[in-house]
Write an enzyme that holds these catalytic residues in place. Sequence first.
Site, PDB file in Angstrom:
ATOM      1  CG  HIS A 167      -1.641   1.176   1.371  1.00 16.31           C
ATOM      2  ND1 HIS A 167      -3.017   1.127   0.904  1.00 16.31           N
ATOM      3  CD2 HIS A 167      -1.440   2.401   2.264  1.00 16.31           C
ATOM      4  CE1 HIS A 167      -3.578   2.278   0.836  1.00 16.31           C
ATOM      5  NE2 HIS A 167      -3.020   3.317   1.987  1.00 16.31           N
ATOM      6  CD  GLU A 168       1.478   3.600   3.544  1.00 17.53           C
ATOM      7  OE1 GLU A 168       1.781   5.003   3.343  1.00 17.53           O
ATOM      8  OE2 GLU A 168       1.048   3.240   3.650  1.00 17.53           O
ATOM      9  CG  HIS A 179       0.803   6.151  -0.538  1.00 22.20           C
ATOM     10  ND1 HIS A 179      -0.374   6.808  -1.420  1.00 22.20           N
ATOM     11  CD2 HIS A 179       0.139   6.022   0.495  1.00 22.20           C
ATOM     12  CE1 HIS A 179      -1.715   6.855  -0.718  1.00 22.20           C
ATOM     13  NE2 HIS A 179      -1.077   5.780   0.110  1.00 22.20           N
TER      14      HIS A 179
END
Length: 403
Positions: free
Chosen positions: A22-23, A26
């Site tokens: 998920h990170e 980004h």
Amino acid sequence: MGAYLLGVLLFALGIAVTIALHEAGHMLTARAFGMRVRRYFIGFGPTLFSRKKGHTEYGVAAVPFGGYCEIAGMTALDEVTEEEAPHAMRTKPAWQRIVVLSGGVAVNLLLGLVVIYGVAVASGIPNPYADTRPVVGEVVCTSDQRADGALSECSGAGPAGDAGVEEGDRILALNGEELADFHQLRDTVLELPGETVTLTVERGERVSEIPVELDSVTRYTTSGDTYEAGSIGLASSPVADAVRQFGPVEAVPATFAYTGQLLQATVEGVLQLPAKIPGVVAAIFGAERQMDGPMSVVGASFIGGELVERSLWDSFWLMLASLNFFLALFNLLPLPPLDGGHIAVVIYEKIRDVFRRLRGQTPGGPANYEKLMPVTIVMAALLISLGGVVLIADVVNPVRLFG
């Protein structure tokens, strides 16, 4: 016990990988648009390990329940150096900022799709095309429940049988409300002891309305209390082709169809989350833990252990996919400090600038995050408190699938 612990550890690892990716969503999108990524960390709190490569510090922190990707100039409050200024996130076009803020959500959705596709091809998923509307498998009499949990003996055809319902009938609706499955029929009937309901029944080519006077029967809660429940005297026939394995090509539309069903259920779960918190608090003090209530990563890992202990690997992977969908949709809530909160600010800036241009004014620049700080602090406190409550409940009174 060994298989159970293995399942707990594997599911916890799956959650950690989910957070890391998920990170990474980004981080990778930020770099693609020339933004400066300062730190990429898994976990919170004291640093256990870190290494700097280029402009980014990579690390692992002591508390593994989360992670973060720090991008220079994400808000107007974030001071940037002269060297970082050209790469600050707040100077980039709005669409690029929204893509970056949505990067983690996109990864979660993609991960869920990949996992479901793999299960669909390897062994089978709940068939998204199956007709789950209730079909009568047996017409039975009704009876009270004894204190030991067993049902008392009974005789007769039961309420539905007396009304003319027969084995093989398909129940289309109850009191005019369409039924998705037998569980919906059962749950509705339980709340109507002694009342008369109307079933819409399909029998062959004919559809008819059949009034049924429900029985009122005694049932016991897990804590030993009694209550009056409605009973209709019907047993469901198994859903035909409920789980189906798909080939590599046909699994693609099936994956999207099943994902759509899961996302709809996830949206409903997120919306119902506040109403379920009192039940979680009560569970800490001994009340019955609701199966459909919120769980922490610890509780979810316990469930993963139960599934592996019984070699239910398909359910293990599908639960991990569901977790990814929950994280994606929860993060889209338009509340700071969630990703959706930051996206909402970017959208606000664009709408504000449209009105400024109509008035002949120049764009207003980045939003004033100082005004949002009270909301951000309150929301962060609420999320931390919620996480703590759910974690305590998962430790003292965890959800158990198999008793």
